[in-house]
Design a protein around this motif. Structure first.
Motif, PDB file in Angstrom:
ATOM      1  N   ARG A 162       0.880  -1.298  -0.016  1.00  0.00           N
ATOM      2  CA  ARG A 162      -0.057  -0.179   0.280  1.00  0.00           C
ATOM      3  C   ARG A 162       0.963   1.299   0.054  1.00  0.00           C
ATOM      4  NH1 ARG A 162      -2.199  -3.712   3.411  1.00  0.00           N
ATOM      5  NH2 ARG A 162      -4.290  -4.360   3.087  1.00  0.00           N
ATOM      6  N   ASP A 163       1.885   1.099   0.638  1.00  0.00           N
ATOM      7  CA  ASP A 163       2.745   2.199   0.826  1.00  0.00           C
ATOM      8  C   ASP A 163       3.398   2.588  -0.602  1.00  0.00           C
ATOM      9  OD1 ASP A 163       2.280   3.127   3.322  1.00  0.00           O
ATOM     10  OD2 ASP A 163       4.062   1.844   4.331  1.00  0.00           O
ATOM     11  N   GLY A 164       3.875   1.401  -1.101  1.00  0.00           N
ATOM     12  CA  GLY A 164       4.515   1.238  -2.598  1.00  0.00           C
ATOM     13  C   GLY A 164       3.437   2.076  -3.543  1.00  0.00           C
ATOM     14  N   VAL A 165       2.017   1.663  -3.292  1.00  0.00           N
ATOM     15  CA  VAL A 165       1.131   2.302  -4.574  1.00  0.00           C
ATOM     16  C   VAL A 165       1.096   3.537  -4.227  1.00  0.00           C
ATOM     17  CG1 VAL A 165      -1.357   2.551  -5.033  1.00  0.00           C
ATOM     18  CG2 VAL A 165      -0.088   0.183  -4.677  1.00  0.00           C
ATOM     19  N   ARG A 216      -7.555  -3.193 -13.488  1.00  0.00           N
ATOM     20  CA  ARG A 216      -8.830  -2.012 -13.269  1.00  0.00           C
ATOM     21  C   ARG A 216      -8.455  -1.041 -12.340  1.00  0.00           C
ATOM     22  NH1 ARG A 216     -12.546  -6.412 -14.704  1.00  0.00           N
ATOM     23  NH2 ARG A 216     -13.806  -5.926 -16.647  1.00  0.00           N
ATOM     24  N   VAL A 217      -7.907  -1.491 -11.168  1.00  0.00           N
ATOM     25  CA  VAL A 217      -7.556  -0.772  -9.983  1.00  0.00           C
ATOM     26  C   VAL A 217      -6.406   0.222 -10.584  1.00  0.00           C
ATOM     27  CG1 VAL A 217      -6.568  -0.687  -7.535  1.00  0.00           C
ATOM     28  CG2 VAL A 217      -8.353  -2.386  -8.341  1.00  0.00           C
ATOM     29  N   ALA A 218      -5.586  -0.295 -11.297  1.00  0.00           N
ATOM     30  CA  ALA A 218      -4.507   0.721 -11.851  1.00  0.00           C
ATOM     31  C   ALA A 218      -4.698   1.834 -12.517  1.00  0.00           C
ATOM     32  CB  ALA A 218      -3.328  -0.172 -12.619  1.00  0.00           C
ATOM     33  N   LEU A 219      -6.113   1.253 -13.376  1.00  0.00           N
ATOM     34  CA  LEU A 219      -6.676   2.424 -14.290  1.00  0.00           C
ATOM     35  C   LEU A 219      -7.333   3.507 -13.082  1.00  0.00           C
ATOM     36  CD1 LEU A 219      -8.010  -0.054 -17.245  1.00  0.00           C
ATOM     37  CD2 LEU A 219      -5.975   1.852 -17.461  1.00  0.00           C
ATOM     38  N   LEU A 220      -8.202   2.912 -12.317  1.00  0.00           N
ATOM     39  CA  LEU A 220      -8.708   3.891 -11.312  1.00  0.00           C
ATOM     40  C   LEU A 220      -7.847   4.652 -10.552  1.00  0.00           C
ATOM     41  CD1 LEU A 220     -11.409   4.574  -9.958  1.00  0.00           C
ATOM     42  CD2 LEU A 220     -10.991   2.727  -8.342  1.00  0.00           C
ATOM     43  N   LEU A 221      -6.564   4.381 -10.301  1.00  0.00           N
ATOM     44  CA  LEU A 221      -5.717   5.150  -9.741  1.00  0.00           C
ATOM     45  C   LEU A 221      -5.134   6.119 -10.402  1.00  0.00           C
ATOM     46  CD1 LEU A 221      -3.882   2.260  -7.497  1.00  0.00           C
ATOM     47  CD2 LEU A 221      -5.361   4.156  -6.633  1.00  0.00           C
ATOM     48  N   ALA A 273       3.346   5.869  -3.049  1.00  0.00           N
ATOM     49  CA  ALA A 273       4.586   6.362  -3.405  1.00  0.00           C
ATOM     50  C   ALA A 273       4.455   6.646  -4.955  1.00  0.00           C
ATOM     51  CB  ALA A 273       5.808   5.544  -3.167  1.00  0.00           C
ATOM     52  N   TRP A 274       3.896   5.535  -5.653  1.00  0.00           N
ATOM     53  CA  TRP A 274       3.680   5.730  -7.257  1.00  0.00           C
ATOM     54  C   TRP A 274       2.592   6.852  -7.313  1.00  0.00           C
ATOM     55  CZ3 TRP A 274      -0.398   5.767 -10.363  1.00  0.00           C
ATOM     56  CH2 TRP A 274      -0.055   5.501 -11.903  1.00  0.00           C
ATOM     57  N   GLU A 313       3.330  -0.284 -15.418  1.00  0.00           N
ATOM     58  CA  GLU A 313       4.095  -1.814 -15.072  1.00  0.00           C
ATOM     59  C   GLU A 313       4.514  -1.770 -13.596  1.00  0.00           C
ATOM     60  OE1 GLU A 313       6.442  -5.215 -15.465  1.00  0.00           O
ATOM     61  OE2 GLU A 313       4.843  -4.661 -16.672  1.00  0.00           O
ATOM     62  N   VAL A 314       5.084  -0.510 -13.017  1.00  0.00           N
ATOM     63  CA  VAL A 314       5.505  -0.489 -11.630  1.00  0.00           C
ATOM     64  C   VAL A 314       4.320  -0.539 -10.825  1.00  0.00           C
ATOM     65  CG1 VAL A 314       6.454   1.177 -10.035  1.00  0.00           C
ATOM     66  CG2 VAL A 314       7.555   1.041 -12.263  1.00  0.00           C
ATOM     67  N   LEU A 315       2.942   0.133 -10.993  1.00  0.00           N
ATOM     68  CA  LEU A 315       1.928   0.080 -10.298  1.00  0.00           C
ATOM     69  C   LEU A 315       1.471  -1.187 -10.139  1.00  0.00           C
ATOM     70  CD1 LEU A 315      -0.228   1.395  -8.749  1.00  0.00           C
ATOM     71  CD2 LEU A 315      -1.260   2.222 -10.708  1.00  0.00           C
ATOM     72  N   LEU A 316       1.299  -1.904 -11.348  1.00  0.00           N
ATOM     73  CA  LEU A 316       0.750  -3.434 -11.427  1.00  0.00           C
ATOM     74  C   LEU A 316       1.553  -4.274 -10.614  1.00  0.00           C
ATOM     75  CD1 LEU A 316      -0.149  -3.739 -15.163  1.00  0.00           C
ATOM     76  CD2 LEU A 316      -1.759  -3.721 -13.415  1.00  0.00           C
ATOM     77  N   ARG A 317       2.905  -4.158 -10.629  1.00  0.00           N
ATOM     78  CA  ARG A 317       3.667  -5.003  -9.642  1.00  0.00           C
ATOM     79  C   ARG A 317       3.557  -4.735  -8.345  1.00  0.00           C
ATOM     80  NH1 ARG A 317       7.800  -7.502 -12.024  1.00  0.00           N
ATOM     81  NH2 ARG A 317       8.253  -7.018 -14.507  1.00  0.00           N
TER      82      ARG A 317
END
Length: 236
Positions: free
Chosen positions: A114-117, A169-174, A119-120, A153-157
């Motif tokens: 979650r902290d990684g997301v 879907r979550v990546a597109l939402l963010l 940070a992204w 790519e980074v977010l999906l990882r």
């Protein structure tokens, strides 16, 4: 149609067919380091990254509306005709600008996914704040250019680390959430506040919405992290 096919399709024509071997396709190949053999003739004065950087500088000074092919040609010391060697259309130029302004994907290091997301998201937010015009750039379909795809790519990882059920879907939402907040921040820093009568009309017609907009939204950035956490809470 698979998502991969959608990502590499523009106006129902595949990238391989786009403009034959025109400047727009050469520009796309150049940013992917997939440049075909050089044609005979004088060597180009600029690389495509130089053209994109000059266009970004124009937009940073005067907004996206300031970026016209003629203005960019003048910035580079070229004729407009000579600029067509590098890019054929304003649409492709804007995509090159977006890719250049976003820049390389961040290297996210965090123990908790979650902290990684977050940070992204904060990294992308920083790019929007550095280039306020970026949030206003027209978006159509999935990106074709490598920097934005690298960010995804980074977010999906990171989402995979959290075992999110539907990471794309979550990546597109963010991604869309961050852009929306950047637009709010841009509007917050420009122009006059809405007339009092508009706020009164909103209160009468849309009382539930009025409860939310009456909160202190002075610092949009402070609202972004809680919004991201809300998305993530519903994603697992």
């Amino acid at each position: 149609m698979t998502l991969l096919c959608m990502m590499f399709t523009i106006n129902d024509c595949t990238v391989n067919a786009m403009h034959g071997q025109g400047a727009d396709e050469r520009a796309l190949r150049a940013v992917w380091d997939e440049v075909p053999p050089l044609r005979r003739g004088p060597r180009a004065r600029f690389e495509i990254v130089d053209v994109a950087a000059a266009a970004v500088a124009l937009a940073d000074r005067g907004g996206l509306s300031a970026v016209a092919l003629a203005a960019l040609a003048h910035e580079l010391g070229l004729t407009t005709t000579a600029l067509y060697r590098y890019v054929d259309s304003k649409e492709t130029l804007v995509q090159l600008m977006v890719d250049a302004a976003v820049g390389p994907a961040p290297r996210v290091v965090a123990d908790d996914w979650r902290d990684g997301v977050l940070a992204w998201v904060q990294g992308l937010w920083g790019r929007y704040r550095a280039h306020p015009w970026l949030a206003t750039a027209p978006v159509s379909g999935m990106p074709l250019y490598p920097q934005r795809l690298g960010w995804m790519e980074v977010l999906l990882r990171e989402l995979d680390r959290g075992q999110v059920d539907d990471p794309m879907r979550v990546a597109l939402l963010l991604d869309g959430l961050t852009r929306s907040f950047a637009l709010l921040a841009r509007q917050d820093g420009e122009g006059e506040p809405p007339p009092a009568w508009v706020l009164e009309a909103v209160t009468r017609r849309y009382p539930r919405l009025a409860q939310e907009i009456s909160r202190d939204w002075t610092d949009i950035a402070d609202e972004l992290a809680p919004a991201v956490r809300t998305v993530l809470a519903g994603a697992v």
